[in-house]
Design a protein around this motif. Structure first.
Motif, PDB file in Angstrom:
ATOM      1  N   VAL A   1      44.385 -31.411 -48.089  1.00 22.20           N
ATOM      2  CA  VAL A   1      44.417 -31.923 -49.454  1.00 22.20           C
ATOM      3  C   VAL A   1      43.166 -31.464 -50.195  1.00 22.20           C
ATOM      4  N   ASN A   2      43.380 -31.045 -51.456  1.00 26.35           N
ATOM      5  CA  ASN A   2      42.244 -30.797 -52.339  1.00 26.35           C
ATOM      6  C   ASN A   2      42.445 -31.661 -53.579  1.00 26.35           C
ATOM      7  N   PRO A   3      41.476 -31.707 -54.491  1.00 23.23           N
ATOM      8  CA  PRO A   3      41.612 -32.610 -55.643  1.00 23.23           C
ATOM      9  C   PRO A   3      42.845 -32.337 -56.514  1.00 23.23           C
ATOM     10  N   GLU A   4      43.347 -31.127 -56.473  1.00 24.23           N
ATOM     11  CA  GLU A   4      44.472 -30.777 -57.331  1.00 24.23           C
ATOM     12  C   GLU A   4      45.825 -31.166 -56.755  1.00 24.23           C
ATOM     13  N   LYS A   5      45.957 -31.096 -55.410  1.00 20.70           N
ATOM     14  CA  LYS A   5      47.280 -31.328 -54.829  1.00 20.70           C
ATOM     15  C   LYS A   5      47.187 -31.448 -53.313  1.00 20.70           C
ATOM     16  N   SER A   6      48.322 -31.794 -52.725  1.00 14.44           N
ATOM     17  CA  SER A   6      48.462 -31.702 -51.281  1.00 14.44           C
ATOM     18  C   SER A   6      48.770 -30.233 -50.992  1.00 14.44           C
ATOM     19  N   PHE A   7      47.852 -29.540 -50.358  1.00 11.93           N
ATOM     20  CA  PHE A   7      47.942 -28.090 -50.192  1.00 11.93           C
ATOM     21  C   PHE A   7      48.904 -27.694 -49.076  1.00 11.93           C
ATOM     22  N   LEU A   8      48.861 -28.409 -47.962  1.00  8.46           N
ATOM     23  CA  LEU A   8      49.711 -28.084 -46.816  1.00  8.46           C
ATOM     24  C   LEU A   8      49.971 -29.355 -46.019  1.00  8.46           C
ATOM     25  N   THR A   9      51.227 -29.571 -45.678  1.00  6.89           N
ATOM     26  CA  THR A   9      51.615 -30.664 -44.800  1.00  6.89           C
ATOM     27  C   THR A   9      52.603 -30.101 -43.794  1.00  6.89           C
ATOM     28  N   SER A  10      52.343 -30.379 -42.518  1.00  6.24           N
ATOM     29  CA  SER A  10      53.230 -29.895 -41.469  1.00  6.24           C
ATOM     30  C   SER A  10      53.173 -30.843 -40.282  1.00  6.24           C
ATOM     31  N   GLU A  11      54.282 -30.978 -39.619  1.00  2.00           N
ATOM     32  CA  GLU A  11      54.376 -31.787 -38.397  1.00  2.00           C
ATOM     33  C   GLU A  11      54.386 -30.885 -37.170  1.00  2.00           C
TER      34      GLU A  11
ATOM     35  N   GLU B   1      35.685 -23.848 -48.773  1.00  6.50           N
ATOM     36  CA  GLU B   1      34.252 -23.794 -49.062  1.00  6.50           C
ATOM     37  C   GLU B   1      33.500 -24.969 -48.470  1.00  6.50           C
ATOM     38  N   ASP B   2      34.147 -26.106 -48.403  1.00  6.82           N
ATOM     39  CA  ASP B   2      33.479 -27.300 -47.892  1.00  6.82           C
ATOM     40  C   ASP B   2      34.541 -28.332 -47.572  1.00  6.82           C
ATOM     41  N   GLY B   3      34.101 -29.474 -47.133  1.00  6.83           N
ATOM     42  CA  GLY B   3      35.052 -30.553 -46.895  1.00  6.83           C
ATOM     43  C   GLY B   3      34.751 -31.331 -45.639  1.00  6.83           C
ATOM     44  N   ILE B   4      35.715 -32.123 -45.276  1.00 10.67           N
ATOM     45  CA  ILE B   4      35.584 -32.974 -44.096  1.00 10.67           C
ATOM     46  C   ILE B   4      36.921 -32.959 -43.360  1.00 10.67           C
ATOM     47  N   ILE B   5      36.854 -33.029 -42.041  1.00  9.04           N
ATOM     48  CA  ILE B   5      38.068 -33.111 -41.232  1.00  9.04           C
ATOM     49  C   ILE B   5      38.015 -34.383 -40.399  1.00  9.04           C
ATOM     50  N   GLU B   6      39.192 -34.896 -40.141  1.00 10.73           N
ATOM     51  CA  GLU B   6      39.312 -36.039 -39.235  1.00 10.73           C
ATOM     52  C   GLU B   6      40.550 -35.811 -38.379  1.00 10.73           C
ATOM     53  N   PHE B   7      40.365 -35.937 -37.072  1.00 12.69           N
ATOM     54  CA  PHE B   7      41.496 -35.836 -36.154  1.00 12.69           C
ATOM     55  C   PHE B   7      41.558 -37.120 -35.350  1.00 12.69           C
ATOM     56  N   SER B   8      42.736 -37.751 -35.358  1.00 13.67           N
ATOM     57  CA  SER B   8      42.941 -38.986 -34.616  1.00 13.67           C
ATOM     58  C   SER B   8      44.429 -39.166 -34.379  1.00 13.67           C
ATOM     59  N   GLU B   9      44.791 -39.555 -33.172  1.00 11.05           N
ATOM     60  CA  GLU B   9      46.178 -39.849 -32.808  1.00 11.05           C
ATOM     61  C   GLU B   9      47.140 -38.738 -33.230  1.00 11.05           C
ATOM     62  N   ASN B  10      46.764 -37.507 -32.900  1.00  6.03           N
ATOM     63  CA  ASN B  10      47.579 -36.316 -33.178  1.00  6.03           C
ATOM     64  C   ASN B  10      47.895 -36.125 -34.660  1.00  6.03           C
ATOM     65  N   SER B  11      46.933 -36.456 -35.485  1.00  2.00           N
ATOM     66  CA  SER B  11      47.051 -36.230 -36.923  1.00  2.00           C
ATOM     67  C   SER B  11      45.715 -35.673 -37.424  1.00  2.00           C
ATOM     68  N   LEU B  12      45.762 -34.480 -38.017  1.00  2.00           N
ATOM     69  CA  LEU B  12      44.574 -33.816 -38.544  1.00  2.00           C
ATOM     70  C   LEU B  12      44.603 -33.873 -40.064  1.00  2.00           C
ATOM     71  N   SER B  13      43.546 -34.403 -40.646  1.00  2.00           N
ATOM     72  CA  SER B  13      43.400 -34.431 -42.107  1.00  2.00           C
ATOM     73  C   SER B  13      42.218 -33.559 -42.486  1.00  2.00           C
ATOM     74  N   ILE B  14      42.434 -32.682 -43.459  1.00  2.00           N
ATOM     75  CA  ILE B  14      41.369 -31.838 -43.988  1.00  2.00           C
ATOM     76  C   ILE B  14      41.295 -32.111 -45.481  1.00  2.00           C
ATOM     77  N   LEU B  15      40.133 -32.574 -45.925  1.00  2.00           N
ATOM     78  CA  LEU B  15      39.888 -32.819 -47.339  1.00  2.00           C
ATOM     79  C   LEU B  15      38.866 -31.787 -47.794  1.00  2.00           C
ATOM     80  N   THR B  16      39.194 -31.026 -48.826  1.00  3.64           N
ATOM     81  CA  THR B  16      38.312 -29.959 -49.276  1.00  3.64           C
ATOM     82  C   THR B  16      38.370 -29.829 -50.788  1.00  3.64           C
TER      83      THR B  16
END
Length: 130
Positions: free
Chosen positions: A10-20, A66-81
């Protein structure tokens, strides 16, 4: 299918990529490149400028961040940039503009070490894409 996990970018403009169906994601973390696979230990980390590689099935997506934060927990990866671009969609003039922007930032004599590191990292990555 086992071995897959969820990814949301996810970036401020939109959800960039979502996949299972992510099988592996390689992230440019400050600690170095980090590979995330299914059942990876829970983690939180900061991104530095670099390429996020998302492997799913027979597909590889390469994304510049360019920057951001990632969190991985319970087989779910979130990337905020704040900035993410699919490498296949970067135009030559946009790439040149991004390199010039980073070079201009380095000219600031009052630039602190962290911002200098980020600008240099950005230039290195973008030059490899050029």
């Amino acid at each position: 299918m086992s071995g897959q996990f969820k990814i949301d970018i996810v970036n401020p403009e939109k959800s960039f990529l979502t996949s299972e169906e992510a099988i592996e994601v390689i992230i440019p973390a400050y600690e170095g490149e980090m590979g995330i696979l299914s059942d990876h230990i829970s983690t939180i980390s900061f991104l530095k400028p670099g390429i996020v590689k998302v492997f799913s099935g027979n597909e590889l997506k390469e994304l510049y961040v360019e920057d951001g934060i990632i969190e991985f927990s319970e087989n779910s990866l979130s990337i905020l940039t704040s900035r993410i671009v699919d490498i296949k969609e970067i135009k030559k003039d946009e790439l040149s503009s991004m390199i010039n922007e980073a070079n201009e930032a380095l000219k600031d004599e009052n630039l602190d070490d962290q911002k200098r590191f980020i600008a240099n990292q950005k230039i290195d990555v973008l030059n490899r894409l050029n």
